[in-house]
Design a protein around this motif. Structure first.
Motif, mmCIF file in Angstrom:
data_model
loop_
_atom_site.group_PDB
_atom_site.id
_atom_site.type_symbol
_atom_site.label_atom_id
_atom_site.label_comp_id
_atom_site.label_asym_id
_atom_site.label_seq_id
_atom_site.Cartn_x
_atom_site.Cartn_y
_atom_site.Cartn_z
ATOM 1 N N THR A 1 -2.630 14.433 -10.433
ATOM 2 C CA THR A 1 -2.331 12.812 -9.955
ATOM 3 C C THR A 1 -2.085 12.097 -11.132
ATOM 4 O O THR A 1 -3.205 11.735 -11.590
ATOM 5 C CB THR A 1 -3.215 12.321 -8.751
ATOM 6 O OG1 THR A 1 -3.339 13.175 -7.832
ATOM 7 C CG2 THR A 1 -2.562 10.837 -8.560
ATOM 8 N N GLN B 1 -4.129 8.221 -5.782
ATOM 9 C CA GLN B 1 -3.058 7.689 -5.514
ATOM 10 C C GLN B 1 -2.100 8.267 -4.749
ATOM 11 O O GLN B 1 -1.763 7.557 -3.610
ATOM 12 C CB GLN B 1 -2.357 7.451 -7.148
ATOM 13 C CG GLN B 1 -1.116 6.477 -6.985
ATOM 14 C CD GLN B 1 -1.255 5.150 -6.623
ATOM 15 O OE1 GLN B 1 -2.429 4.621 -6.878
ATOM 16 N NE2 GLN B 1 -0.438 4.664 -5.779
ATOM 17 N N LEU B 2 -1.932 9.525 -5.132
ATOM 18 C CA LEU B 2 -0.809 10.147 -4.154
ATOM 19 C C LEU B 2 -1.395 10.349 -2.556
ATOM 20 O O LEU B 2 -0.661 10.156 -1.768
ATOM 21 C CB LEU B 2 -0.283 11.517 -4.857
ATOM 22 C CG LEU B 2 0.479 11.302 -6.080
ATOM 23 C CD1 LEU B 2 1.000 12.680 -6.766
ATOM 24 C CD2 LEU B 2 1.753 10.457 -5.798
ATOM 25 N N GLN C 1 -1.230 7.313 -0.776
ATOM 26 C CA GLN C 1 0.211 6.987 -0.281
ATOM 27 C C GLN C 1 0.686 7.987 0.602
ATOM 28 O O GLN C 1 1.478 7.416 1.914
ATOM 29 C CB GLN C 1 1.048 7.055 -1.462
ATOM 30 C CG GLN C 1 1.005 6.061 -2.756
ATOM 31 C CD GLN C 1 2.213 5.978 -3.719
ATOM 32 O OE1 GLN C 1 1.762 6.018 -4.880
ATOM 33 N NE2 GLN C 1 3.472 6.071 -3.114
ATOM 34 N N PHE D 1 4.547 5.098 -9.833
ATOM 35 C CA PHE D 1 4.713 4.882 -8.242
ATOM 36 C C PHE D 1 4.963 3.362 -7.995
ATOM 37 O O PHE D 1 4.955 3.159 -6.804
ATOM 38 C CB PHE D 1 3.770 5.458 -7.519
ATOM 39 C CG PHE D 1 3.389 6.946 -7.838
ATOM 40 C CD1 PHE D 1 4.268 7.911 -7.933
ATOM 41 C CD2 PHE D 1 2.151 7.230 -8.804
ATOM 42 C CE1 PHE D 1 3.903 9.214 -8.183
ATOM 43 C CE2 PHE D 1 1.871 8.297 -9.120
ATOM 44 C CZ PHE D 1 2.891 9.399 -9.065
ATOM 45 N N ARG E 1 4.154 0.102 -3.698
ATOM 46 C CA ARG E 1 4.672 1.276 -4.405
ATOM 47 C C ARG E 1 6.259 1.701 -4.074
ATOM 48 O O ARG E 1 6.637 0.948 -2.984
ATOM 49 C CB ARG E 1 3.882 2.390 -3.548
ATOM 50 C CG ARG E 1 2.522 2.122 -3.462
ATOM 51 C CD ARG E 1 1.762 1.876 -4.695
ATOM 52 N NE ARG E 1 0.246 1.489 -4.413
ATOM 53 C CZ ARG E 1 -0.607 1.481 -5.254
ATOM 54 N NH1 ARG E 1 -0.477 1.216 -6.454
ATOM 55 N NH2 ARG E 1 -1.815 1.276 -4.760
ATOM 56 N N HIS F 1 8.918 3.400 -2.017
ATOM 57 C CA HIS F 1 8.924 4.362 -0.637
ATOM 58 C C HIS F 1 10.204 4.973 -0.368
ATOM 59 O O HIS F 1 10.360 5.637 0.740
ATOM 60 C CB HIS F 1 8.269 3.219 0.315
ATOM 61 C CG HIS F 1 9.216 2.407 0.702
ATOM 62 N ND1 HIS F 1 9.069 1.105 0.253
ATOM 63 C CD2 HIS F 1 10.042 2.398 1.787
ATOM 64 C CE1 HIS F 1 10.075 0.269 0.776
ATOM 65 N NE2 HIS F 1 10.801 0.980 1.741
ATOM 66 N N GLN G 1 12.243 6.770 -6.381
ATOM 67 C CA GLN G 1 11.235 7.636 -7.105
ATOM 68 C C GLN G 1 11.601 8.483 -7.953
ATOM 69 O O GLN G 1 11.125 8.706 -9.024
ATOM 70 C CB GLN G 1 10.150 8.257 -5.966
ATOM 71 C CG GLN G 1 8.909 8.596 -6.394
ATOM 72 C CD GLN G 1 8.071 7.887 -7.398
ATOM 73 O OE1 GLN G 1 7.114 7.096 -6.853
ATOM 74 N NE2 GLN G 1 8.049 7.567 -8.409
#
Ligand code: ASP
Length: 614
Positions: free
Chosen positions: A182, A208-209, A212, A469, A506, A508, A513
């Motif tokens: 990450t 973080q990931l 999310q 992100f 972030r 989405h 992304q």
């Protein structure tokens, strides 16, 4: 029952009571046969005393006395006795147990201590041994009242945070420690897999990931007191593992996240100090932070703002400035108003020539190029360099820096980023020297309007300002966009000039992304390999979401006023990221390396080969 009271509990109301207390022999002394012990634990210190004259008839005073003489400091004992008033004149009103003492009738040694390597009773910092010794014997260091107080405050802060999150409907969810990478801008710590040789986990640089993906999973409001791992060079006041108060929310905009954080901190304040924190916190635009305060983490509790004067002084004949300006550099000024000096805690009303010289010496030591000064007098600007500045320029300087008679104007020059950093540290140095922070309470601020990308100064490559992100301000990026100008929906939170957290709304949308990953120079292959799983997750209906992480260690260290975060972590690594306590990192046996296929059999000795094959 080993104890009826801890060492901080006994009060005058207990006089006459029979008690049992246990703790460490912090200190003992013998006053003509009357023996005193300061019995300590993390709650306090109680004086226990062997007084031959007050012993019940038939007591074996000799044996008891011998036992006490045999006690080394920091041995652990339990005492059975009666509480009595201290002899008048020997009370210690600073200690809550200081009006009473426990008359020993019976004593049990629970464990003995080797001679201690450093003083535990002494509170003065100057008595502390070097930090590595403290860390090697951290369990002894933790017995010091200051360390216990630090840990206790940290605990109280975390428990207030948990209370707040719970009352706001947040759910605490743990995320994995063995993960895929990450990225947060550092290197990953890597853990080899034994069952799948040649494959590796990464320790999370942050959740973080996962947080999310919790939002994609419908968790809605998540928090975690999360451990993060970053394999950075051991610089500044960092630790390879540290703790964040991490949170994430669905269906929110920046303001919603900021609002939760403000209320969280206000709640923490209320429960730690019983006082209120004014919310909302002031907002400073990133550009202003850099230009006016010379840092992205400004201390806004005092003025001394920075003014750029490059254009004005470019017309002077002062070669030092001119040379820098010709090379694309800038000149920055700070007006040290005389009103600041006279209202400060210092006794003078003006920064005198001697102090200016001291500042110049300090600047040289800090590597700050060419600190120069001018003073505003009734006749205009005066200093040894004003002759290079024609009257018109001097007038412009006075106007631009809003200067008045008695003010001192200081200037630094250098390349853009460097000069700002110089001016920023000059500003904080001045505030400290002038006592402008004395008696000031803590001040939070948001730094907003941050760029989405930065460029690596060496390679010129685009890098995420926070992480990849972050949602761009417009929610999209057009082909024609100038990426250097793009802003992100991100926000940093600063306390007293220290960054204590950062967060963002972030992305989405998987398409956006992917675009960001490409802008960051990743090939489609690399994107697929590293983030395929995450892009996949984003493509099953991801809610708009955002969050933040607060650095717990830093926050606590500011609150307890300690110089390093190591003072608020029970078992930190030292400055070189080693642990003197357990001597980690440490080599591992060749056989283990081989088991992980990190060492080929051919390079092993016969002994090891046998062990592995066995
Ligand atoms: N994961 C980020 C960090 O560790 C914080 C966040 O964006 O929530 O800095």
């Amino acid at each position: 029952m080993i104890r009826t009271h801890n060492c901080g509990a006994i009060r005058p109301e207990d006089i006459g009571k029979r008690v049992k207390i246990a703790g460490w022999v912090r200190f003992s002394r013998d006053h003509g046969g009357v023996k005193f012990i300061d019995l300590a634990d993390s709650y306090g210190i109680t004086q226990v005393v062997l007084d031959p004259e007050a012993m019940p008839p038939g007591a074996d005073i000799g044996a008891l006395s011998k036992e006490i003489d045999s006690l080394s400091r920091e041995s652990v004992i339990a005492v059975n006795g009666v509480v009595r008033e201290r002899v008048p004149g020997t009370e210690d009103p600073r200690n809550p147990t200081g009006m009473v003492e426990v008359l020993i009738e019976d004593l049990t040694v629970l464990s003995r201590s080797k001679p201690i390597p450093f003083e535990i009773a002494e509170q003065k910092k100057s008595f502390l041994p070097n930090e590595d010794l403290r860390l090697k014997f951290r369990y002894l260091d933790l017995r010091r009242a200051e360390m216990i107080a630090n840990l206790r405050l940290r605990h109280r802060l975390v428990s207030a945070a948990r209370q707040f999150f719970d009352s706001e409907g947040f759910m605490e969810v743990e995320t994995p420690i063995l993960t895929r990478s990450t990225p947060e801008g550092a290197r990953d710590f890597i853990v080899p897999s034994r069952t799948m040789p040649g494959k590796f986990y990464a320790l999370p640089q942050s959740p973080q990931l996962y947080k999310q993906m919790l939002m994609i999973g419908g968790v809605d409001k998540y928090y975690q007191i999360a451990r993060c791992f970053r394999d950075e060079d051991s610089r500044a006041d960092r630790q390879p593992e540290f703790t964040q108060i991490d949170l994430e929310m669905s269906f929110v905009e920046e303001k919603d996240v900021q609002d939760v954080v403000e209320r969280l901190l206000a709640h923490i304040w209320k429960s730690l100090y019983g006082s209120t924190v004014e919310i909302p916190f002031p907002r400073v635009r990133y550009k202003d932070a850099i230009e006016k305060f010379g840092t992205d983490a400004p201390d806004i509790r005092f003025g001394l703002e920075i003014t750029e004067v490059t254009e004005i002084v470019a017309d002077s004949s002062y070669e030092i400035f001119n040379k820098i300006i010709r090379k694309g550099g800038i000149v920055l000024g700070i007006n040290v108003r005389s009103s600041l000096v006279s209202s400060s805690s210092s006794e003078t009303t003006q920064i005198g020539r001697k102090e200016v010289d001291r500042l110049i010496d300090w600047a040289k030591q800090e590597g700050i190029g060419g600190l120069t000064w001018m003073r505003v007098t009734a006749e205009g600007l005066s200093s040894n360099i004003v002759k290079y500045f024609p009257a018109e320029i001097r007038q412009k300087l006075i106007r631009k820096m809003d200067a008045d008679i008695g003010d001192l104007l200081l200037f630094v020059a250098g390349q853009r980023t460097q000069a700002r950093r110089y001016a920023g540290s000059l500003r904080t140095k001045l505030a400290r020297d002038l006592g402008l922070l004395d008696g000031k309470s803590h001040q939070f601020a948001w730094v907003v309007d941050c760029p989405l990308f930065v460029r690596d100064p060496l390679t010129g490559n685009l890098e995420p300002f926070h992480h990849p992100f972050v949602m761009p301000v417009d929610g999209y990026i057009e082909e024609s966009s100038n990426v250097d100008e793009l802003k992100g929906l991100s926000y940093d939170i600063v306390l007293d000039g220290c960054e204590i957290g950062s967060g963002s709304i972030r992305i989405h949308d998987p398409v956006l992304q992917k675009k960001i990953f490409r802008l960051l120079g990743m090939s489609d292959d690399e994107i697929e390999r590293k983030f395929g799983f995450f892009l996949e997750a984003l493509s099953y209906g991801a809610p708009p979401h955002g969050g933040i992480a607060l650095g717990l260690d830093r926050l606590v260290s500011i609150l307890v006023g300690s110089e390093t975060i190591r003072e608020v972590i029970a078992f930190p690594k030292n400055k070189r990221f080693q642990s003197p306590l357990d001597d980690s990192p440490a080599p591992i046996e060749e056989s283990k390396l081989a088991e992980l296929e990190l060492l080929s059999l051919s390079s092993m000795g016969e002994e090891v080969k046998k062990e592995v094959q066995h």
